[in-house]
Design a protein around this motif. Sequence first.
Motif, mmCIF file in Angstrom:
data_model
loop_
_atom_site.group_PDB
_atom_site.id
_atom_site.type_symbol
_atom_site.label_atom_id
_atom_site.label_comp_id
_atom_site.label_asym_id
_atom_site.label_seq_id
_atom_site.Cartn_x
_atom_site.Cartn_y
_atom_site.Cartn_z
ATOM 1 N N GLN A 72 42.032 41.745 95.968
ATOM 2 C CA GLN A 72 41.580 40.628 95.139
ATOM 3 C C GLN A 72 40.243 40.950 94.459
ATOM 4 O OE1 GLN A 72 42.102 36.528 96.168
ATOM 5 N NE2 GLN A 72 43.136 37.015 98.103
ATOM 6 N N LYS A 116 39.778 41.099 90.428
ATOM 7 C CA LYS A 116 38.777 40.233 89.800
ATOM 8 C C LYS A 116 37.854 41.038 88.882
ATOM 9 C CE LYS A 116 35.126 36.881 90.903
ATOM 10 N NZ LYS A 116 35.626 35.859 89.973
ATOM 11 N N ASN A 123 49.613 45.421 94.946
ATOM 12 C CA ASN A 123 50.054 44.106 94.484
ATOM 13 C C ASN A 123 51.577 44.085 94.338
ATOM 14 O OD1 ASN A 123 50.425 45.671 92.218
ATOM 15 N ND2 ASN A 123 49.349 44.301 90.818
ATOM 16 N N ARG A 137 40.251 29.303 94.022
ATOM 17 C CA ARG A 137 41.161 29.781 92.978
ATOM 18 C C ARG A 137 40.502 29.714 91.606
ATOM 19 N NH1 ARG A 137 44.811 26.673 94.175
ATOM 20 N NH2 ARG A 137 45.849 28.047 95.670
ATOM 21 N N PHE A 162 39.885 33.772 93.283
ATOM 22 C CA PHE A 162 40.345 34.220 94.593
ATOM 23 C C PHE A 162 41.466 33.315 95.100
ATOM 24 C CE2 PHE A 162 36.026 35.927 94.466
ATOM 25 C CZ PHE A 162 36.243 37.225 94.865
ATOM 26 N N SER A 163 42.493 33.934 95.656
ATOM 27 C CA SER A 163 43.604 33.193 96.253
ATOM 28 C C SER A 163 43.364 33.081 97.748
ATOM 29 C CB SER A 163 44.921 33.927 95.982
ATOM 30 O OG SER A 163 45.995 33.307 96.655
#
Length: 494
Positions: free
Chosen positions: A15, A19, A45, A133, A137-138
């Motif tokens: 992540q 980003k 991913n 989010r 970020f998840s």
Amino acid sequence: MDRMACVNLPEFPLQILLKSHPDWEHQPVAVVDQDKPLGVILWINDYARDAQILTGMRYAAGLALARDLRAAVVSEDDIEAATETIARQLLTFSPRIEPSPTEPGIFWMDASGLQRLYRSLTLWATTLSDDLRDNGFSANVSVGFTRFGSYATARALSENRVFDSIDEERLCLDAVPVQHLGVTPRLRDSLAKLGIHDLGHFITLPPDGIRRRFGREAHDLHALSRNTHTTPLKPFILDEPARRVHPFDVAETNRARLVTQLSPMLTALLHDLSDRRQALEHVRLSLTLDDRRYLLESLTPASPTLNSVHLLDLLRLRIDSLVLSAGVVEMMIEGHGINAAAHQLEMFHDAHTRDRSAVNDSFAAIRAEFGNDAILYARIQDAHLPESRVDWAPLHHLPPARPRITTDAPLVRRLYDTPVALSLHTDKPPSGMLIARAADGPIEEVIGPHTVRSHWWHVPVTRAYYYVRTQSGRWLWIFHDTTQHKWYMHGEVE
């Protein structure tokens, strides 16, 4: 009963990478342990999974499956910085946050008493995950009653979950697959041979023989899963910078008066840092102008200090170099401290004889007047092509001199900023040909070739380098680009 929540940011290093590279969002992406063909793929991913790429593969093997695979290293410093950023963000939802020291992307939070601020813990968890989010970020949140219960369910579930009772948490915990807890493949396969795939069956194993049969990893996991008590949180301590703000009744345009007003602000800020047993490592100056513009300047002294006279001189230099489009209506100074030794906590220093630290102070003064990138040094890089082996980095401190006694004068190979094209039409540098100035004469001696290749997984470049000596005794460093079929002069030896 106290409530414990766990926030899980799955595949946290991946992540962080996505980003920093938003243009990679719809391409296969991997985090590798080193940016080399034999680097091991650690996280991937969904696009990479669709291309049959697996973790544990070599980077070169992944490229063979997907030519557009994007990969990079996520360093420990990157993870630490992102962890601190997330922790600061989570502090807006709970005053007690504990990042996991061993598993990046895991955060425990004290969720007790939040019903007075939110209608329900479900709304609190949803607001928290939505806020993360929005910042790229998840995450999913599990709100339970124990540290391990909230952690295990957060790892196993892909959505937020709030448990109403400890029995409900235990029931869900028993159904968590062992493989979702990051166990090694060896332990997972050993348990599978016994038909054990979830925590419920794993907990029923007798604790006495687990360590002897399965090892320490299984023993520690078994002890955690059987523990019904919650270990107290070790909360993240937010180290806010010291700050002073001064508003002006009338827009101030006189730089001398700005510095005069800055002096007591700086003294008060340094006293705050001294009370924390810190010295100032970095200072930021913010000016709000009358035309609604903002100027933000930063300064780094040669070494952490509380010397207000020296710091004020640096700030004066920076203010004198600013272009003010209007008067200043507000001035703010912010100091970031670092734990300091006793001698660094002295507010006033006796004059000393001239030493190397004076050079570092001069460097700081130059940076204050001309910017933080005013002083650079050449830094050697790990790269294939000669022109990529050096980059420029800011020089903050003058390193100690390390003179060496040599009997023979060393040869120096000087590189040109840009290779100079040569009018040669052969595959090898022929003797007797004129390639430089007429005064140098033709080539009389050739040493080479020395082959250099670039990263083959990007744009391939192959060069054959030669040292050639002209009639005048001048040694030139030339190469033949076999891809372009052209010759270039890259430097010379002195």
